[in-house]
Design an enzyme around this catalytic site. Structure first.
Site: not given
Ligand code: NDP
Length: 247
Positions: A84, A145, A157, A159, A190
């Protein structure tokens, strides 16, 4: 796969959708374990839900290998990986501002490639390695996504997310013989902090293009994760959960 008692590793589960997946997995009787990069978020998760977590930067090969080795020694191989963790670092490919022509920054490109592409590759590889080694059947769920189709301002993103989709198809083909299924979800917009960062006037325009007329809820993506895990006839495919929106 029946979720009861299963080991589920969720990357980026300290907040946002990953946290929701972890809580829902726990409520379904599974044993979720979260990895993320901010200790306070992991501490809050533990305090609020009792779910364990560990710091792991998914972009670092040796750290990802060490994590999955240690996790497997302690809990047994993961039955489920939810890949995720994902970030955005948007920019226009080329932007003309007066006389100045600004290029897409290399640092934005690399940051997003490292987390969304390399991170997904590494975690899936290590999870699959231990599933195969232990002879366990398993499921890998990748979070793609709607932007995979090519969203303005998201060269990097988009890509990575279309690459996540194609890796899902490849791994679905390659891993079935070991009893491992692989699926992906391509969420639309979302109701999360990631989307809250979008300027309100832009968000209003986005919502106007969603046939369902609203943002999706984390619960609705979490249900899709559960569907992929529980449906033994599902592999190598991407589920779109986007309120009918097209980019
Ligand atoms: P968030 O930014 O809320 O959560 C992502 C989490 O990943 C954060 O806790 C972040 O840490 C962590 N993270 C970032 N870099 C790393 C790393 N190198 N190693 C481990 N963890 C890491 O994102 P969302 O919950 O919104 O999104 C979750 C997934 O869903 C993502 O893949 C996103 O691309 C995808 N997505 C989201 C959508 C949306 O509408 N929100 C729509 C479509 C897809 P930190 O707290 O430092 O940021």
């Amino acid at each position: 796969m029946d979720l009861a008692g299963k080991n589920v590793v969720i990357t980026g589960g300290g907040r946002g959708m990953g946290k929701k997946f972890a809580v829902d997995m726990k409520n379904a009787g599974a044993k979720p374990f979260v990895v993320d990069v901010i200790q306070e978020n992991l501490d809050a998760l533990k305090a609020e839900t009792g779910i364990d977590g560990k710091i792991l930067d998914v972009t670092k090969e040796s750290e990802v290998e060490a994590f999955f080795n240690a996790y497997t020694d302690e809990h047994g191989a993961a039955d489920v990986l939810v890949n995720n963790a994902g970030i955005t670092a948007d920019a226009l490919f080329i932007k003309k501002k007066g006389e100045e022509i600004i290029k897409f920054p290399m640092s934005n490109w690399e940051k997003v490639i490292n987390v969304n592409l390399t991170g997904v590759f590494l975690c899936a590889r290590e999870a699959a390695y231990h599933m195969v080694k232990s002879g366990k059947k398993g499921v890998i769920v990748n979070i793609s996504s709607i932007s995979r189709s090519g969203n303005l301002g998201q060269t990097n993103y988009a890509a990575t997310k279309s690459a996540v989709d194609s890796m899902t198809v490849v791994w679905g083909k390659e891993l079935t013989k070991y009893g491992i299924r692989v699926g992906a979800i391509a969420p639309g917009y979302i109701n999360t902090e990631m989307v809250a960062k979008i300027r309100q006037d832009m968000l209003d325009k986005i919502i106007a293009n969603i046939p369902v007329g609203r943002l999706g809820e984390m619960e609705e993506i979490s249900k899709a994760v559960r569907f992929i895990v529980e449906n033994d006839f599902f592999t190598g495919r991407v589920i779109e959960v986007d309120g009918g929106m097209r980019i």
